[in-house]
Design an enzyme around this catalytic site. Structure first.
Site, mmCIF file in Angstrom:
data_model
loop_
_atom_site.group_PDB
_atom_site.id
_atom_site.type_symbol
_atom_site.label_atom_id
_atom_site.label_comp_id
_atom_site.label_asym_id
_atom_site.label_seq_id
_atom_site.Cartn_x
_atom_site.Cartn_y
_atom_site.Cartn_z
ATOM 1 N N GLY A 1 7.497 -34.897 12.930
ATOM 2 C CA GLY A 1 6.395 -34.064 12.455
ATOM 3 C C GLY A 1 6.978 -32.800 11.824
ATOM 4 O O GLY A 1 8.161 -32.753 11.469
ATOM 5 N N PHE A 2 6.144 -31.769 11.710
ATOM 6 C CA PHE A 2 6.620 -30.530 11.097
ATOM 7 C C PHE A 2 7.824 -29.966 11.844
ATOM 8 O O PHE A 2 8.798 -29.533 11.232
ATOM 9 C CB PHE A 2 5.500 -29.494 11.043
ATOM 10 C CG PHE A 2 4.455 -29.811 10.017
ATOM 11 C CD1 PHE A 2 4.802 -29.961 8.685
ATOM 12 C CD2 PHE A 2 3.120 -29.959 10.372
ATOM 13 C CE1 PHE A 2 3.851 -30.256 7.724
ATOM 14 C CE2 PHE A 2 2.158 -30.252 9.421
ATOM 15 C CZ PHE A 2 2.521 -30.402 8.096
ATOM 16 N N ALA B 1 0.505 -25.986 12.204
ATOM 17 C CA ALA B 1 1.661 -26.445 11.431
ATOM 18 C C ALA B 1 2.725 -25.360 11.325
ATOM 19 O O ALA B 1 3.917 -25.618 11.467
ATOM 20 C CB ALA B 1 1.199 -26.894 10.047
ATOM 21 N N ASP C 1 3.771 -28.363 18.649
ATOM 22 C CA ASP C 1 2.588 -28.368 19.498
ATOM 23 C C ASP C 1 2.916 -28.600 20.966
ATOM 24 O O ASP C 1 2.170 -28.175 21.850
ATOM 25 C CB ASP C 1 1.636 -29.495 19.060
ATOM 26 C CG ASP C 1 1.003 -29.224 17.704
ATOM 27 O OD1 ASP C 1 1.365 -28.220 17.083
ATOM 28 O OD2 ASP C 1 0.137 -30.024 17.293
ATOM 29 N N GLU D 1 -13.823 -29.064 9.063
ATOM 30 C CA GLU D 1 -13.428 -29.737 7.828
ATOM 31 C C GLU D 1 -14.023 -31.146 7.751
ATOM 32 O O GLU D 1 -14.541 -31.563 6.717
ATOM 33 C CB GLU D 1 -11.889 -29.788 7.732
ATOM 34 C CG GLU D 1 -11.319 -28.420 7.381
ATOM 35 C CD GLU D 1 -9.815 -28.297 7.552
ATOM 36 O OE1 GLU D 1 -9.213 -27.437 6.877
ATOM 37 O OE2 GLU D 1 -9.237 -29.029 8.363
ATOM 38 N N GLY E 1 10.561 -37.127 17.191
ATOM 39 C CA GLY E 1 9.361 -36.723 16.458
ATOM 40 C C GLY E 1 9.696 -36.206 15.080
ATOM 41 O O GLY E 1 10.472 -35.254 14.931
#
Lengths: 439, 439
Positions: free
Chosen positions: B14-15, B326, B315, B176, B12
């Site tokens: 991601g962050f 995040a 996550d 949002e 992964g």
């Protein structure tokens, strides 16, 4: 009951359609502009979207945004499916396949061309063309994932097939695409891989003629060829592509029918176009004959012989052997708009179309482009600068211009390309992207 | 034969994965970073890609580009399909479904969450979630084409269903998205249509709790609610979405089980996530139990109990009830990297993770955002400015920052949104886009 003002239906919001609409902006008509997409695409830069330089938003404009100041114009998303010449109505498919009718007093068709495989439709599955934003994204995905596959594969033969990119067609699109793949490989990707050396990527430019860029003057062709050689593009002249599969491309030499097979996982197709299917529908309904590529003949006012109310412009028209380039589309669309505006304003005679050749240009590599405008020929750095100015000038909207200049500058300085994101287009396959490759 | 240096496999990018890789940049290890995509996505701005503000390139970075200066790291495009705990190998699917094995001494899993429909998987077809670039493009396509369909349809009820957008979930993503759809409709699209008034677009925010943004302080929630009201978002609190179809969304009130059906052609799903399927594979192999959302429990060094060589971050980890934001992903990924680097350098004891809550933020509308960082609460214009600075600061790369600031400025000044191009993702359906709608 008659409609208050003459109704003009324009099919296609490409260069021809948009320029026709612009010419009609102040005319006493009601315009309906129909397109299958919500975006007007600046096709001359499509290859830069495909090779990770620009986003699809940078080379396209929402049609509604582009025409927002046209008070006499409605935009409709749909596909022209049929035409009723007697009732003067176009039958339009909505996105959900329901239909409606758009009545017209004048019809302007500038629906363009699509990629053609000329009896080899099975190639389509393996060798995408480059006419739409989707094509550009498919090509981007193919190119980017080919490097990824090569990176994880140990077998040297397999790996080299993944690192071989064949471009069929040595016209401007083919030359630009081949050049950009080499620049992407040697500059943007060079240091990003571990098991492979992206600069080893083999780019084959397979061309039927005896020189690339046949529409340009010979010495510009040869200058372009030198730049391609220097860039590392392998040009093969005088061959037809006679086979494409998952992992190979086959060529046949025109002179002696010699066949050659290149192991290549990526083949791109820029060597043929044909009119979109609606052209056949239109030709049948109007009783005219399409040319070999499906184009429709027009008279010198852009109207179809025997049908002064129907105009065909842009790539889809057959007139005076004019080439399928942006400039012809803009001018012919503009002319159809002018003829309609004049007639609505009461002018008796229709003005004949006079094409003014402002020239053509093709990008080869960093610091090299060829530009030909009448007797003015430019190449190398001057050509490249002229190319940049021309393309920025024609790009729609200050924002696209600024963004494009910014991206070009950054790529020139650093070599990096940031618009490399891969879009699969739906959530289900994004969740499990595998198998997409097989599509 | 033993590998020269400890091998770290990170699943992964991601962050969590990226921050782990960064922490390991100078460690004496060899890192393999595996992701299903070629891009690291800045998820906090995904909704702006979905609503036509930013391109997918602006909110993402090629993973290889992001890690190009890591000398000890290899990037691999692939999906973790299985794990062999005894052999310490991850089994990876390539894009063509062929497999290879990635051996590890340390394994870091930060593969994240996907949209969950909790027993209502049939909703997925009608109500896309928003976790990936493809999701953003699907949502963009749904929103843009809904306005197009409304424009060509005469029946007022049908038209109003096309102009109704339901957003399930009142957390930051839902708020949002709902806010942006209203801003898109009232500002960017307002003057671009003829038969419809886009500003009439009805946006329903359907939320199970008794206030939106439940993770924020109550007075920030209520400030956000006021801004949403002013923007014209219709918030419905205390309801579950219990039905979604092609043209409707059904809610059930939690208090009295009252059912309500809203005719709506667009429903978007931001109200549930679950760990990606690999989490179950991993849990089975390691003999640990996932929580209700599929998260994997970790100890205070981010490693899985009983498996000090396997770390889970972001996550996908269940630790101390930390939320899936995040900031948690970045810090936990960084921590796993630190523990590995320390151990490889010979440090005996593992440092415990201490989460430092730097705060959270949610964008509501132009000139309105809420930011909460410890005791510091901001809303309205100050919150909005802080939100902008924070997001630009965290966006990867100078080029993405500049481009984003440029796009935001232009949209602020003119209201226009230029990244509205629709991508279908393959050439065949682009040629005949119809039917996609039905997918």
């Amino acid at each position: 009951m008659a409609h208050a003002r003459p109704r003009v239906v324009i099919i296609g919001a490409g260069f021809a359609g948009i320029h026709c609409a612009r010419r009609l902006k102040k005319a006493q008509v009601d315009v309906t502009l129909i397109d299958r997409s919500t975006s007007h695409v600046f096709q001359p830069l499509l290859y830069q979207c495909a090779t990770g330089l620009l986003s699809e938003g940078a080379i396209s404009s929402p049609i509604r945004h582009l025409t927002r100041r046209h008070r006499n114009l409605d935009v409709v998303l749909g596909e022209a499916a049929d035409i009723d010449v007697d009732a003067r109505e176009v039958v339009v498919d909505r996105l959900d396949l329901s239909r409606f009718r758009a009545p017209y007093d004048y019809l302007v068709v500038g629906a363009g061309m699509r990629t053609a495989y000329r009896g080899n439709d099975r190639f389509a599955r393996f060798a995408p063309g480059m006419k739409t934003l989707d094509d550009a994204h498919v090509i981007r995905r193919k190119i980017m994932t080919a490097f990824e596959m090569a990176e994880t594969i140990d077998d040297p033969e397999e790996q080299s097939a993944w690192l071989t990119f064949a471009v069929a067609g040595g016209g401007p699109t083919g030359v630009e695409l081949a050049g950009q793949i080499r620049e992407l490989a040697t500059r943007a990707l060079e240091r990003e891989y571990d098991s492979i050396d992206p600069s080893r990527a083999r780019v084959l430019l397979l061309h039927g003629g005896d020189r690339v860029l046949p529409s340009f003057d010979e010495h510009l062709s040869s200058s372009a060829q030198k730049a391609l050689d220097k860039l590392g593009v392998e040009t093969v002249l005088g061959v037809h592509v006679t086979g494409v599969g998952d992992d190979f491309v086959e060529t046949t030499r025109k002179s002696d029918k010699h066949k050659e097979i290149y192991p290549a996982r990526t083949t791109l197709w820029t060597t043929g176009v044909e009119a979109v299917p609606f052209a056949a529908t239109l030709a049948r309904a109007l009783g005219v004959e399409q040319d070999r590529s499906g184009r429709i003949p027009v008279t010198d006012d852009m109207s179809v012989p025997g049908h002064p109310e129907v105009f065909v412009c842009g790539d889809m028209m057959a007139y005076d052997n004019l080439p399928g380039v942006a400039e012809v589309a803009m001018q012919s669309g503009h002319h159809a708009g002018r003829v309609i505006a004049d007639e609505v304003a009461g002018k008796a005679n229709r003005a004949p179309f006079k094409y003014r050749d402002l020239g053509t240009a093709a990008y080869i590599a960093r610091r090299h482009a060829v530009v030909q405008s009448g007797r003015l020929h430019m190449r190398g750095l001057p050509g490249w600068l002229a190319w940049g100015v021309i393309h920025i000038a024609f790009l729609a909207g200050a924002r696209n211009r600024m963004g494009t200049v910014m991206n070009w500058s950054a790529t020139l300085l650093t070599g990096s390309r940031r618009e490399r994101a891969i879009i699969y287009g739906d959530t289900e396959t994004a969740r499990t992207p595998y198998g997409h490759w097989e599509r």
